[in-house]
Design a protein around this motif. Structure first.
Motif, PDB file in Angstrom:
ATOM      1  N   MET A   5      42.416  48.483  28.124  1.00 19.24           N
ATOM      2  CA  MET A   5      42.359  47.339  29.007  1.00 19.24           C
ATOM      3  C   MET A   5      43.537  47.416  29.969  1.00 19.24           C
ATOM      4  O   MET A   5      44.671  47.536  29.540  1.00 19.24           O
ATOM      5  N   ASN A   6      43.243  47.323  31.259  1.00 14.93           N
ATOM      6  CA  ASN A   6      44.329  47.444  32.218  1.00 14.93           C
ATOM      7  C   ASN A   6      44.976  46.083  32.499  1.00 14.93           C
ATOM      8  O   ASN A   6      44.463  45.028  32.120  1.00 14.93           O
ATOM      9  N   LEU A   7      46.089  46.132  33.185  1.00 14.00           N
ATOM     10  CA  LEU A   7      46.876  44.932  33.458  1.00 14.00           C
ATOM     11  C   LEU A   7      46.095  43.910  34.291  1.00 14.00           C
ATOM     12  O   LEU A   7      46.199  42.701  34.053  1.00 14.00           O
ATOM     13  N   GLU A   8      45.302  44.372  35.230  1.00 13.13           N
ATOM     14  CA  GLU A   8      44.525  43.461  36.079  1.00 13.13           C
ATOM     15  C   GLU A   8      43.512  42.664  35.252  1.00 13.13           C
ATOM     16  O   GLU A   8      43.332  41.461  35.466  1.00 13.13           O
ATOM     17  N   ILE A   9      42.851  43.310  34.312  1.00  8.82           N
ATOM     18  CA  ILE A   9      41.889  42.609  33.445  1.00  8.82           C
ATOM     19  C   ILE A   9      42.611  41.577  32.587  1.00  8.82           C
ATOM     20  O   ILE A   9      42.149  40.440  32.439  1.00  8.82           O
ATOM     21  N   LEU A  10      43.749  41.938  32.042  1.00  5.29           N
ATOM     22  CA  LEU A  10      44.530  40.993  31.239  1.00  5.29           C
ATOM     23  C   LEU A  10      44.975  39.795  32.072  1.00  5.29           C
ATOM     24  O   LEU A  10      44.908  38.646  31.616  1.00  5.29           O
ATOM     25  N   ARG A  11      45.411  40.046  33.291  1.00  4.21           N
ATOM     26  CA  ARG A  11      45.832  38.971  34.185  1.00  4.21           C
ATOM     27  C   ARG A  11      44.646  38.038  34.493  1.00  4.21           C
ATOM     28  O   ARG A  11      44.778  36.814  34.458  1.00  4.21           O
ATOM     29  N   THR A  12      43.493  38.625  34.768  1.00  6.54           N
ATOM     30  CA  THR A  12      42.297  37.831  35.067  1.00  6.54           C
ATOM     31  C   THR A  12      41.891  36.990  33.867  1.00  6.54           C
ATOM     32  O   THR A  12      41.576  35.799  34.011  1.00  6.54           O
ATOM     33  N   LYS A  13      41.923  37.576  32.682  1.00  2.17           N
ATOM     34  CA  LYS A  13      41.587  36.812  31.471  1.00  2.17           C
ATOM     35  C   LYS A  13      42.537  35.637  31.277  1.00  2.17           C
ATOM     36  O   LYS A  13      42.107  34.531  30.926  1.00  2.17           O
ATOM     37  N   GLU A  14      43.802  35.848  31.526  1.00  2.00           N
ATOM     38  CA  GLU A  14      44.790  34.771  31.409  1.00  2.00           C
ATOM     39  C   GLU A  14      44.535  33.686  32.457  1.00  2.00           C
ATOM     40  O   GLU A  14      44.610  32.487  32.164  1.00  2.00           O
ATOM     41  N   GLU A  15      44.212  34.075  33.675  1.00  2.00           N
ATOM     42  CA  GLU A  15      43.924  33.104  34.733  1.00  2.00           C
ATOM     43  C   GLU A  15      42.686  32.272  34.391  1.00  2.00           C
ATOM     44  O   GLU A  15      42.670  31.056  34.617  1.00  2.00           O
TER      45      GLU A  15
END
Length: 148
Positions: free
Chosen positions: A1-11
């Motif tokens: 899982m890349n950082l962008e996906i993690l950021r989107t999930k958090e948002e």
């Protein structure tokens, strides 16, 4: 899982949590900022459609009317799973919602177990709710015995 996906999930998790917090605090105008202007919100209670509203102007009117009848809201968000596809996403979340209303001089607590199915869009650098379906599966109401 890349950082962008993690950021989107958090948002997206922050979005559904903000929806609950603003609703609990009856900050309906601010809550409308979490939706696209043409958002659709549908509610099913025990499998029967009881509401289907489109547009934040109508949503604000509906939510405000409902909030005016409720003394206290308390929401707990649980699981939240999402599937992201560029600037759109679909999510499923679960909530426990408690509402206290007064009826014949008594406080009545209604406890709702809810599953939400959401469609989200990324617009103007933020995620918004485009479509929300609430399935209110378990509904229990009882009088509160407040000793205070």
């Amino acid at each position: 899982m890349n950082l962008e996906i993690l950021r989107t999930k958090e948002e997206l998790r922050s979005l559904i949590d903000a929806y609950a917090i603003l609703g609990d605090e009856k900050r309906i105008s601010e809550q409308m900022n979490l939706f696209t202007p043409d958002a659709n919100y549908t509610v099913y209670m025990n499998g029967i459609e009881v509401a289907n509203t489109t547009g934040t102007d109508k949503l604000k009117e509906e939510f405000s009317g409902h909030a005016s009848q409720v003394k206290t809201y308390f929401t707990l968000n649980g699981q939240h799973s999402i599937k992201i596809d560029k600037d759109t996403a679909a999510g499923v979340s679960f909530s426990q919602i408690k509402m206290v209303r007064e009826n014949d001089g008594k406080d009545i607590l209604t406890d709702y177990s809810v599953k939400y199915e959401d469609e989200y869009v990324h617009q103007n650098d933020k995620w918004l709710i485009k479509k929300r379906i609430g399935y209110f599966f378990i509904i229990e109401a009882r009088a509160l015995n407040n000793p205070f």
